[in-house]
Design an enzyme around this catalytic site. Sequence first.
Site, PDB file in Angstrom:
ATOM      1  N   GLY A  35       1.273  23.000  27.482  1.00 29.24           N
ATOM      2  CA  GLY A  35       1.168  22.959  26.033  1.00 29.24           C
ATOM      3  C   GLY A  35       0.035  22.070  25.602  1.00 29.24           C
ATOM      4  N   GLY A  36      -0.050  21.865  24.294  1.00 28.13           N
ATOM      5  CA  GLY A  36      -1.145  21.075  23.769  1.00 28.13           C
ATOM      6  C   GLY A  36      -1.064  19.609  24.137  1.00 28.13           C
ATOM      7  CG  MET A  37       1.231  17.066  22.228  1.00 25.41           C
ATOM      8  SD  MET A  37       2.550  16.222  21.320  1.00 25.41           S
ATOM      9  CE  MET A  37       3.928  17.348  21.563  1.00 25.41           C
ATOM     10  N   GLY A  38       1.172  18.299  26.724  1.00 25.52           N
ATOM     11  CA  GLY A  38       1.527  17.995  28.102  1.00 25.52           C
ATOM     12  C   GLY A  38       1.956  19.225  28.855  1.00 25.52           C
ATOM     13  CB  VAL A  92       7.204  22.378  30.421  1.00 28.56           C
ATOM     14  CG1 VAL A  92       8.721  22.479  30.564  1.00 28.56           C
ATOM     15  CG2 VAL A  92       6.838  22.043  28.979  1.00 28.56           C
ATOM     16  CG  ASP A  97       3.895  27.083  17.436  1.00 31.03           C
ATOM     17  OD1 ASP A  97       3.162  28.030  17.087  1.00 31.03           O
ATOM     18  OD2 ASP A  97       3.791  26.533  18.550  1.00 31.03           O
TER      19      ASP A  97
END
Length: 348
Positions: free
Chosen positions: A63-66, A68, A175
């Site tokens: 994802g955009g931040m990290g 999974v 989203d």
Amino acid sequence: LALDIRREVEALLAAEDDDGVLEHPPTTGPLAGDLRDVLENEPDRLVGTTVGPYQVEERVGQGGMGDVYRARRADGLFDREVALKVVRRGANTEAVLRRFASERQILGRLTHPGIARLLDAGLEDGRPWLAMDFVNGKPLTDVAGDLPIRKRLDLLIGVAEAVHTAHQSLVVHRDLKPSNVLVADDARGRARPILLDFGIAKILDPETDPDLTRVDGHRPMTRTYAAPEQIRGETPTTATDVYGLGLLLYEVLTGARPFPDTGSSRDLEEAILNTDPPLPSVASGASPEAKALRGDLDTICLKALRKEPSERYASAEALAADLRRHLDGLPIDARPPSAGYRVGKFIR
């Protein structure tokens, strides 16, 4: 060298997708090798290690931040498989950390069988992490295409109910897209949609929670699933999620998006703002489902996709209620209450 770096930075900005993830990073230039290492190799180094009390087994998403991961509790207290979301190394800027903290706060206040639960949280090597329910499922649109229309609508009603619960907790997801709705079997073997990823969600109380996801004027969104007001840069409301549900409904029914991303971002935004989507029954072409979509389902879908938020369904629950009425053969609220329409429904 300065000119090369400038060109590469411009390429990075051009390559950045709507979630803040580089889909097509440059493969040449003075920074290309380091960039590929950060985006491709660095996250995999967590596999086989321990984050908090969890043993990391494999990476399952980005994802955009990290990133999974699928992980399992490893401290011996009890056995549990989780989805472990970890801020990517080098991405733990102040803005990202604020967004991550906001997601943790939002998940902590949501309880619904159709929303992945927050189970645990912590800090590892200066990077925060979240442990959530691991959903062993497939994206909504991957499953829906093989189902009859009634079962597709049942899934959409389930998603709308989960979104309504979030709205009752003053949370807008903003989203909603197929990859954020996984369909998995519940304990009874019934397909259930599970809503994921509240990374850019917003709490509807600016006094206690300002819009932490807006950073330096950047509007986090997935452009192909954005509502007109998101394109215009307006404050999201529950109507933004109603529009997102309308997009999901359209794609589940037709197998296509109402505004395909076939050109530039500007062309897509222009279509979202000013072009009416084709009727779902028309977009379905000569498919066997086209006839079943004419009438009520066309009307329900296009009402959810109105350009102006005030013209959409008043809530996610109102949209779900109209879908239930259609399934029960009752008149829907989105249609004008003409005598002929109601008598026809009664006769059928």
